[in-house]
Write a protein that holds these residues in place. Structure first.
Motif, mmCIF file in Angstrom:
data_model
loop_
_atom_site.group_PDB
_atom_site.id
_atom_site.type_symbol
_atom_site.label_atom_id
_atom_site.label_comp_id
_atom_site.label_asym_id
_atom_site.label_seq_id
_atom_site.Cartn_x
_atom_site.Cartn_y
_atom_site.Cartn_z
ATOM 1 N N GLN A 65 0.839 -1.191 0.000
ATOM 2 C CA GLN A 65 0.000 0.000 0.000
ATOM 3 C C GLN A 65 0.878 1.246 0.000
ATOM 4 O O GLN A 65 2.076 1.182 0.305
ATOM 5 C CB GLN A 65 -0.950 -0.020 1.193
ATOM 6 C CG GLN A 65 -1.946 -1.164 1.104
ATOM 7 C CD GLN A 65 -2.905 -1.204 2.273
ATOM 8 O OE1 GLN A 65 -2.920 -0.315 3.122
ATOM 9 N NE2 GLN A 65 -3.720 -2.253 2.323
ATOM 10 N N ASP A 66 0.273 2.373 -0.294
ATOM 11 C CA ASP A 66 1.018 3.615 -0.502
ATOM 12 C C ASP A 66 1.757 4.102 0.744
ATOM 13 O O ASP A 66 2.948 4.387 0.693
ATOM 14 C CB ASP A 66 0.075 4.693 -1.025
ATOM 15 C CG ASP A 66 0.832 5.877 -1.585
ATOM 16 O OD1 ASP A 66 1.934 5.665 -2.128
ATOM 17 O OD2 ASP A 66 0.338 7.006 -1.460
ATOM 18 N N ASP A 67 1.076 4.215 1.864
ATOM 19 C CA ASP A 67 1.720 4.731 3.086
ATOM 20 C C ASP A 67 2.411 3.583 3.799
ATOM 21 O O ASP A 67 1.829 2.903 4.636
ATOM 22 C CB ASP A 67 0.682 5.384 4.004
ATOM 23 C CG ASP A 67 1.324 6.029 5.217
ATOM 24 O OD1 ASP A 67 2.497 6.441 5.124
ATOM 25 O OD2 ASP A 67 0.660 6.113 6.272
ATOM 26 N N ASN A 68 3.677 3.360 3.447
ATOM 27 C CA ASN A 68 4.397 2.234 4.034
ATOM 28 C C ASN A 68 5.716 2.677 4.653
ATOM 29 O O ASN A 68 6.118 3.825 4.519
ATOM 30 C CB ASN A 68 4.600 1.117 2.994
ATOM 31 C CG ASN A 68 5.500 1.543 1.861
ATOM 32 O OD1 ASN A 68 6.659 1.873 2.064
ATOM 33 N ND2 ASN A 68 4.960 1.541 0.643
ATOM 34 N N ILE A 69 6.376 1.775 5.320
ATOM 35 C CA ILE A 69 7.590 2.083 6.094
ATOM 36 C C ILE A 69 8.755 2.535 5.204
ATOM 37 O O ILE A 69 9.667 3.203 5.671
ATOM 38 C CB ILE A 69 7.990 0.868 6.973
ATOM 39 C CG1 ILE A 69 8.971 1.280 8.065
ATOM 40 C CG2 ILE A 69 8.591 -0.248 6.153
ATOM 41 C CD1 ILE A 69 8.331 1.550 9.376
ATOM 42 N N ASN A 70 8.715 2.199 3.913
ATOM 43 C CA ASN A 70 9.833 2.517 3.022
ATOM 44 C C ASN A 70 9.721 3.881 2.347
ATOM 45 O O ASN A 70 10.646 4.288 1.653
ATOM 46 C CB ASN A 70 9.979 1.423 1.955
ATOM 47 C CG ASN A 70 10.368 0.110 2.584
ATOM 48 O OD1 ASN A 70 11.212 0.057 3.478
ATOM 49 N ND2 ASN A 70 9.730 -0.966 2.154
#
Length: 192
Positions: A65-70
């Motif tokens: 998904q768009d809002d991720n840790i990377n």
């Protein structure tokens, strides 16, 4: 319950390859240890809001998904997870597993597990390993606490849900990591 709340912040594979935990330890024991360490120890240390934020970012990464840790804007969370939380969880899970893999609860009561090809460690050996890895856990806990204090303004979740060790009166003072509570003065190895 939101789906991300089941997210592990460290994988079973990471535990097996980067700790003294043998590759043949059953995953169900490792999963139990990870969840216990996250929910009982880590959440108290960093606060519920930040804990859930990290779980959500990890979940979003796995689900692409768009809002991720990377994402670049989440670098502070990635640093916290990779450099501080994962080392803490590795050591804490090792301590947790010492007893999980040594003893089992059966209909006959609590039994000591054994293998015909290896000699079991006695209780003194287990206690020694527990003490040694608890030193690591305490050190990693202190590092997490210092990181959170230094980056308080960059982690809005800390102002929503203040972790147990942290309050305004204790800023720039020593805090204990044995139980997540600031004890005043130097770190004490016992919270009891």
């Amino acid at each position: 319950m939101k789906e991300y709340r089941k997210s592990l912040l460290i994988s079973v594979a990471e535990l097996k390859t980067n700790t003294i935990i043998s590759g043949n330890v059953d995953d169900k024991f490792l999963l139990s240890a990870i969840m216990t360490c996250q929910e009982v120890h880590l959440e108290d240390l960093i606060g519920t809001a930040l804990y859930h934020k990290l779980q959500e970012l990890v979940y979003n990464t796995v689900k692409k998904q768009d809002d991720n840790i990377n994402k670049p804007e989440n670098e502070i969370y990635r640093t916290l997870l990779d450099e501080y939380i994962k080392p803490f969880l590795k050591s804490k899970c090792t301590v947790e597993l010492l007893y999980i893999v040594s003893f089992k609860m059966k209909n006959a009561g609590v039994v000591k597990t054994s293998d015909t090809n290896v000699a079991n460690a006695d209780m003194d050996d287990i206690k020694y390993l527990e003490r040694q890895h608890s030193v690591y856990v305490n050190s990693y806990s202190e590092r997490i606490s210092k990181f959170l204090k230094e980056h308080f303004d960059e982690l809005p979740e800390l102002s929503i849900d203040t972790p147990l060790y942290y309050n305004d009166a204790n800023i720039n003072k020593d805090y204990a990591s044995d139980c997540g509570l600031w004890l005043g003065g130097t770190k004490n190895n016992k919270c009891n």
